[in-house]
Enzyme design. Structure first.
Site, PDB file in Angstrom:
ATOM      1  N   ARG A 297       0.929  -1.034  -0.134  1.00  0.00           N
ATOM      2  CA  ARG A 297       0.035  -0.158  -0.080  1.00  0.00           C
ATOM      3  C   ARG A 297       1.126   1.020   0.144  1.00  0.00           C
ATOM      4  O   ARG A 297       1.715   1.062  -0.363  1.00  0.00           O
ATOM      5  CB  ARG A 297      -1.328   0.048   1.093  1.00  0.00           C
ATOM      6  CG  ARG A 297      -1.982  -0.776   1.251  1.00  0.00           C
ATOM      7  CD  ARG A 297      -2.807  -1.035   2.559  1.00  0.00           C
ATOM      8  NE  ARG A 297      -3.299   0.002   2.709  1.00  0.00           N
ATOM      9  CZ  ARG A 297      -4.311   0.345   3.853  1.00  0.00           C
ATOM     10  NH1 ARG A 297      -3.637  -0.795   4.774  1.00  0.00           N
ATOM     11  NH2 ARG A 297      -4.913   1.512   4.087  1.00  0.00           N
ATOM     12  N   HIS A 298       0.632   2.554  -0.722  1.00  0.00           N
ATOM     13  CA  HIS A 298       1.236   3.728  -0.010  1.00  0.00           C
ATOM     14  C   HIS A 298       1.642   3.606   1.287  1.00  0.00           C
ATOM     15  O   HIS A 298       0.957   3.015   2.140  1.00  0.00           O
ATOM     16  CB  HIS A 298       0.282   4.506  -1.071  1.00  0.00           C
ATOM     17  CG  HIS A 298      -1.045   4.899   0.423  1.00  0.00           C
ATOM     18  ND1 HIS A 298      -1.460   4.859   1.869  1.00  0.00           N
ATOM     19  CD2 HIS A 298      -2.650   4.276   0.038  1.00  0.00           C
ATOM     20  CE1 HIS A 298      -2.804   4.977   1.849  1.00  0.00           C
ATOM     21  NE2 HIS A 298      -3.310   4.443   0.878  1.00  0.00           N
ATOM     22  N   ASN A 304      -5.665   8.167   7.052  1.00  0.00           N
ATOM     23  CA  ASN A 304      -5.214   6.792   7.618  1.00  0.00           C
ATOM     24  C   ASN A 304      -4.622   7.651   8.844  1.00  0.00           C
ATOM     25  O   ASN A 304      -5.935   6.975  10.101  1.00  0.00           O
ATOM     26  CB  ASN A 304      -4.063   6.647   7.529  1.00  0.00           C
ATOM     27  CG  ASN A 304      -3.696   5.551   5.940  1.00  0.00           C
ATOM     28  OD1 ASN A 304      -3.350   5.505   5.034  1.00  0.00           O
ATOM     29  ND2 ASN A 304      -5.267   5.462   6.221  1.00  0.00           N
ATOM     30  N   ARG A 347      -1.319   9.983  -2.760  1.00  0.00           N
ATOM     31  CA  ARG A 347      -0.190   9.373  -1.556  1.00  0.00           C
ATOM     32  C   ARG A 347       0.403   7.683  -2.021  1.00  0.00           C
ATOM     33  O   ARG A 347       1.726   7.872  -1.923  1.00  0.00           O
ATOM     34  CB  ARG A 347      -1.172   8.474  -0.299  1.00  0.00           C
ATOM     35  CG  ARG A 347      -2.753   7.663  -0.901  1.00  0.00           C
ATOM     36  CD  ARG A 347      -4.120   7.292   0.235  1.00  0.00           C
ATOM     37  NE  ARG A 347      -4.445   6.997   0.003  1.00  0.00           N
ATOM     38  CZ  ARG A 347      -5.726   7.218  -0.405  1.00  0.00           C
ATOM     39  NH1 ARG A 347      -6.402   7.955  -1.839  1.00  0.00           N
ATOM     40  NH2 ARG A 347      -6.878   5.973  -0.864  1.00  0.00           N
ATOM     41  N   GLU A 367      -8.306   3.629  -5.236  1.00  0.00           N
ATOM     42  CA  GLU A 367      -9.082   3.164  -3.964  1.00  0.00           C
ATOM     43  C   GLU A 367     -10.677   3.363  -4.616  1.00  0.00           C
ATOM     44  O   GLU A 367     -11.143   3.748  -5.279  1.00  0.00           O
ATOM     45  CB  GLU A 367      -8.689   3.830  -2.704  1.00  0.00           C
ATOM     46  CG  GLU A 367      -8.820   3.198  -1.834  1.00  0.00           C
ATOM     47  CD  GLU A 367      -8.583   1.807  -0.748  1.00  0.00           C
ATOM     48  OE1 GLU A 367      -9.284   1.225  -2.024  1.00  0.00           O
ATOM     49  OE2 GLU A 367      -8.470   1.587   0.260  1.00  0.00           O
ATOM     50  N   HIS A 432      -4.137   0.450  -2.812  1.00  0.00           N
ATOM     51  CA  HIS A 432      -4.577   0.963  -1.488  1.00  0.00           C
ATOM     52  C   HIS A 432      -5.006  -0.683  -0.612  1.00  0.00           C
ATOM     53  O   HIS A 432      -5.137  -1.520  -1.228  1.00  0.00           O
ATOM     54  CB  HIS A 432      -5.619   1.839  -2.583  1.00  0.00           C
ATOM     55  CG  HIS A 432      -5.087   3.056  -2.684  1.00  0.00           C
ATOM     56  ND1 HIS A 432      -5.284   3.989  -2.045  1.00  0.00           N
ATOM     57  CD2 HIS A 432      -4.730   3.623  -4.169  1.00  0.00           C
ATOM     58  CE1 HIS A 432      -4.809   5.231  -3.358  1.00  0.00           C
ATOM     59  NE2 HIS A 432      -4.752   4.280  -4.872  1.00  0.00           N
TER      60      HIS A 432
END
Lengths: 510, 499
Positions: A297-298, A304, A347, A367, A432
């Site tokens: 993932r980023h 987040n 991201r 995402e 994502h």
């Protein structure tokens, strides 16, 4: 209007008899012949309680009926399809069968492999040696024929009672006689037949196949490597004598694809329909060159940290740190010709920027669109859309956010990415959480029930290396702390549940 | 579609993105005359351009016609006609030169070299040329021995060719058949053994069988997939939008509203129209939005729903009227007018995104036969652009009015279009390309759809009251500072005249 049970019934409005509400809720009565092509449906003669989103009944004036569980893509298949493998042992038939099955299931066509060797192992408990496969071994022939019949019977059951759509009959099927009997069986039942023949005479490839998957098979559990290899080569000889490949002339009315030398050449004959076309396209894009796929993932994002879903924020300081670590990690891995893919969201792009290598952006890797819930925390979703929140917990795979997407939609969106992943060699995909779950489910053959709950934590790289019939996975945490974004399915998924019960499993945030 | 390097408006450093295909690709057709090479070339070129891969075809016959102004007879093609051979070689070289220019200098990514290329020698020359210039080569050979198919090809495209302008049908047919014979003796088909290192697809008997060898990369894989899905069985594709929706009537874009009363009437007429056409095995496709589904319901044929056919997502502008967009997002509004194809609504999509999303629909449309697609304005524009080979600049301005069915029938190298208005009035939702400029010009075009709404409403209702209701709306849009009643009257008169 509250649900008591989840059903995947989708009723075509033309078959809707009536809709009415009473104190107990919303009732939909449908006619008996709902089983039409293109609809996942159960025959239901009486009124039955449906969930709010299992409908196409737009005449229903009740407005909350928004969220739909309709698949994004029509099924486009009517009759079940029987894929029949053809080829000498150690030509990759089982490899192809399993891979194709995994792909078809992932894109939403229920598919199952029927491996004749498995049936034989169940019938003849202990394997002695290659003599079993000799042409003149009458007793063995009887057993093998019986196994084939049983397999075909099971295929019948799979199609008629278990909602299967594609069955892969994984056996050598090297004689015309055997193939003719399968074709008549299929014709009788109304199944379409598509043959997949693998032809290969490169001794290196064959030896490698034998080493990778045959030597460790249950048949050779008590032999050492050389014995197993020698026996297996003799087994192949038994088949060679009666092997009749699909013929250009004699078999010109059959539908098939012939794969030569692990994909350097293909002969495709009479593709009948959509699914066969997709199968051909898939088979022509897979390869067996060793490589690894890296999924991550980023880095941790600003949203987040706040426990908010979706949005398009940049990386947090820890996220940047992760990206830098990722760069060092990749350099250390010394990967040849690595391709890097990201989504179009800040991201992932910021994460890739730290790597100092060219990267390719895919909108398809964005995402999942959470529609009206974009940038909300789980607490806010519970507050503003408690019903939706519960519906999502009931069927996370098919639930579509209002004005957003479902995991099912994601899978269809990601199909071209998977196709290109198959074509490529070493690839790093920076994506994502929901997207990574979908990709992982494809690579590790997870069901649609498991998919939305696969663990894909931040700041962790998954390295997937195809091996034998599956994928070896290594989980590498790059030692930079991050919030947890994983939410388990709560125990109580009822729409009437207490907010506290809904929020029990949400991860901590700032 | 791996073109993740789309020129979107977000904060991305475009220079960092890398294209999937590194070298340009030279597609080389192979086959006797009347085997469908030009048909395939044109169709493939159209498809590749539509999905965003700049492609151009180079037809050697065209070069020959420019060189030898008047075509006399098949004798030109005789293998012993030295002069003829020289000219043909020159033409091939000229074409390859242009190919080089297109791929190396003009930003082209794929060039389709459409000629017979029936000898190994010729193909070797081309392969050498490609290697020299760093192009990948992919051969597309069409092999067909069915005399019925060949005769049909000749009738459809050869008889009408400039070569046979002054001949009657029999003469032309005879001459062409002799022309084919000139090639037959020296024809060397792509060979499984000799040519095993070349990348190619051999299409046998119009798609009954394919032989695919050494596919090198993504674009060749896509080309193969496309070629394996097209067919030439006669059929028609019907495109139409949903019936007029409640949001259409209000002048709002996007959303997921139901049909207006006139929309429902259209759906009924659509059902009757489809019945009257007596189409065999018609498939009906809709999106997953209420208005298309409600329209399909009236057609009483089972229909399939595609999420991919949903209308373009206008993001933050969903359900707004154009005036509101102008008011709340004037910059975005102007940016969209500058590059309507690539402009992506904030949190929404662009036409370019739509095309990517619609590619599987196009692929399946190619596989199918008779299909009715009930969709939306932007979606229909994308589909139409594919069938009618419109550029990305033209696409967002194609006219797709409500309550009109477009019947597309493939013919020769293109598509015949019949436009059938089903006689149920509807609002006009079309917004023309504004003239290049800012401020006032942009304003003027904001007014356009409103005028049309007024026009339509006044036709069916008591005009006066409604007109007075609508005028203030756009009045404020144009002149937010003025409040003069006289000006209002004056302006209203102008508008009445414009209507």
């Amino acid at each position: 209007m509250y649900l008591t049970q989840l059903s995947c019934v989708v009723v075509p409005p033309s078959l809707l008899k009536c809709v009415y509400t009473n104190d107990e809720g919303l009732w939909i009565r449908a006619s008996a012949d709902c089983n039409q092509a293109g609809f996942r449906v159960e025959v239901e003669p009486q009124a039955r309680r449906f969930t709010m989103h299992s409908h196409q009944a737009l005449q229903v004036p009740v407005s909350p009926l928004q969220t739909s569980r309709r698949s994004s893509v029509p099924q486009l298949t009517n009759s079940p399809t029987l894929i029949v493998m053809v080829g000498l042992p150690a030509r990759g038939k089982t490899y192809i069968s399993k891979k194709l099955t995994r792909y078809l299931n992932w894109i939403g066509f229920p598919t199952k492999v029927f491996n004749l060797g498995q049936y034989r192992r169940d019938a003849v408990q202990t394997y002695k040696n290659f003599e079993f496969f000799r042409q003149d071994n009458k007793e063995a022939m009887q057993i093998r024929k019986a196994c084939a019949s049983n397999a075909l019977k099971d295929i019948c059951i799979y199609f008629s009672k278990e909602n299967g759509q594609v069955a892969v009959f994984d056996a050598t099927n090297t004689t015309r006689e055997r193939r003719v009997s399968i074709v008549s069986f299929a014709k009788e039942k109304g199944y379409k037949v598509f043959f997949v023949e693998s032809i290969c005479d490169d001794p290196d490839i064959i030896a490698q196949n034998i080493t990778e998957v045959k030597v460790s098979s249950p048949d050779y559990v008590n032999c050492d490597k050389e014995e197993a290899l020698a026996d297996f080569l003799k087994r192949i000889e038994c088949y060679k004598q009666t092997y009749v490949p699909l013929d250009d002339e004699k078999d010109r009315n059959l539908s098939y694809i012939k794969i030569f030398d692990v994909g350097s050449r293909y002969l495709v004959n009479r593709v009948q329909d959509h699914i066969q076309s997709r199968i051909v396209y898939y088979l022509m894009n897979i390869h067996v060159t060793p490589r690894s796929i890296y999924l991550t993932r980023h880095g941790e994002s600003e949203l987040n940290l706040l426990g908010r879903i979706g949005g398009d924020s940049g990386l947090s300081p820890r996220g940047h740190k992760y990206a830098a670590s990722l760069g060092s990690f990749l350099k250390g891995q010394n990967i040849k010709d690595l391709k890097v893919w990201t989504s179009h969201m800040k991201r992932t792009i910021q994460t890739a920027e730290h790597l100092g290598v060219p990267y390719e952006q895919w909108k398809a890797l964005n995402e999942i669109d959470a529609g009206v819930c974009e940038e909300l925390t789980y607490e806010e979703i519970q507050e503003k859309h408690p019903e939706e929140f519960a519906l999502r917990d009931q069927d996370k795979y098919r639930y579509r956010y209002p004005k957003g997407e479902s995991y099912e939609d994601l899978v269809h969106r990601l199909e071209p990415v998977i196709m290109e992943l198959e074509r490529q060699e070493n690839v790093l995909v920076v994506c994502h959480q929901a997207v990574m779950r979908c990709l992982l489910a494809y690579l590790l053959d997870k069901t649609s029930d498991e998919l939305p709950y696969l663990k894909c934590p931040l700041h962790t790289v998954l390295r997937l290396t195809p091996v034998a019939y599956g994928c070896k996975m290594e989980n590498i945490f790059l030692n930079v702390e991050a919030v947890n974004t994983h939410r388990e399915r709560p125990v109580n998924v009822d729409v009437t549940r207490d907010p506290a019960e809904a929020l029990k499993t949400i991860p901590d945030h700032f | 579609m791996m073109r993740g390097s789309s020129r979107s408006k977000s904060t991305q450093n475009l220079d960092r993105t890398v294209c999937m295909t590194n070298c340009p690709t030279l597609i080389v057709t192979v086959g006797l005359p009347a085997r469908g090479k030009t048909y395939i070339s044109k169709k493939l070129t159209r498809y590749l351009n539509w999905i965003g891969v700049p492609t151009r075809e180079f037809n050697v016959g065209q070069y020959r016609r420019e060189c030898v102004k008047i075509y006399k007879s098949f004798e030109f093609f005789r293998p012993d006609n030295e002069e003829g051979l020289k000219i043909r070689q020159q033409c091939a070289s000229a074409a390859l030169n242009d190919v080089r220019q297109y791929l190396a200098d003009e930003g082209g990514q794929v060039a389709v070299f459409d000629a017979t290329n029936t000898t190994r020698e010729r193909r070797q020359t081309i392969t050498a040329f490609a290697e020299q210039n760093g192009f990948k080569v992919f051969f597309v050979e069409s092999v067909c021995e069915d005399p019925v198919v060949i005769a049909e090809n000749i009738v459809q495209v050869k008889l009408g060719s400039p070569d046979y302008m002054n001949c009657n049908t029999e003469e032309a047919m005879e001459d062409f058949k002799k022309r084919i014979e000139c090639y037959e003796n020296s024809y060397e088909t792509l060979d499984e053994v000799w040519d095993r290192h070349l990348s190619y697809i051999k299409i046998i008997d119009v798609g009954r069988r394919y032989l695919v060898n050494q596919v090198q990369d993504h674009i060749q894989s896509r080309i193969v997939y496309y070629l394996m899905n097209i067919h030439i069985t006669p059929r028609s594709i019907y495109l139409c939008r949903h019936g007029e929706s409640d949001l259409n009537v209000k002048g709002c874009i996007g959303g997921d509203s139901g049909l207006s009363p006139r929309g429902r009437e259209f759906a009924k007429y659509l059902g009757k129209f489809i019945e009257s056409q007596d189409i065999s095995d018609l498939k009906v496709w809709t999106s997953q939005m209420k208005r298309t589904i409600q329209t399909a319901e009236a057609v009483s044929v089972p229909y399939e729903q595609w999420k991919a056919l949903n209308e373009i997502d206008a993001g933050v502008c969903e359900e707004m009227m154009y005036e509101e967009i102008q008011q709340h997002y004037p910059l975005e509004f102007a940016l969209r007018d500058q590059d309507k194809y690539r402009y992506r609504y904030p949190k929404g999509e662009s036409y370019e995104d739509l095309v990517q999303r619609l590619e599987p629909v196009i692929m399946e449309l190619e596989r199918q036969e008779n299909v009715l697609v009930i969709c939306h304005q932007a979606v229909m524009r994308c589909l139409l652009a594919y069938f009618l080979d419109k550029t990305a600049e033209e696409l967002p301005y194609l006219k797709c009015p409500l309550h009109t069915v477009l019947k597309l029938t493939p013919v020769a190298y293109g598509c015949k279009v019949e436009s059938i208005f089903l006689n149920v009035d509807a609002v006009n939702t079309h917004r023309d390309r504004p003239e290049v400029g800012i401020s006032t010009k942009t304003h003027r075009n904001v007014v356009a759809p409103v005028i049309n709404i007024i026009r339509n409403i006044s036709l069916t209702n008591d005009g006066a009251a409604l007109v007075s209701h609508f005028l203030p709306v756009f009045f404020y849009t144009l002149f937010p500072d003025l409040g003069d009643a006289c000006t209002l009257l004056f302006f209203a008169n102008d508008l009445m005249q414009m209507m």
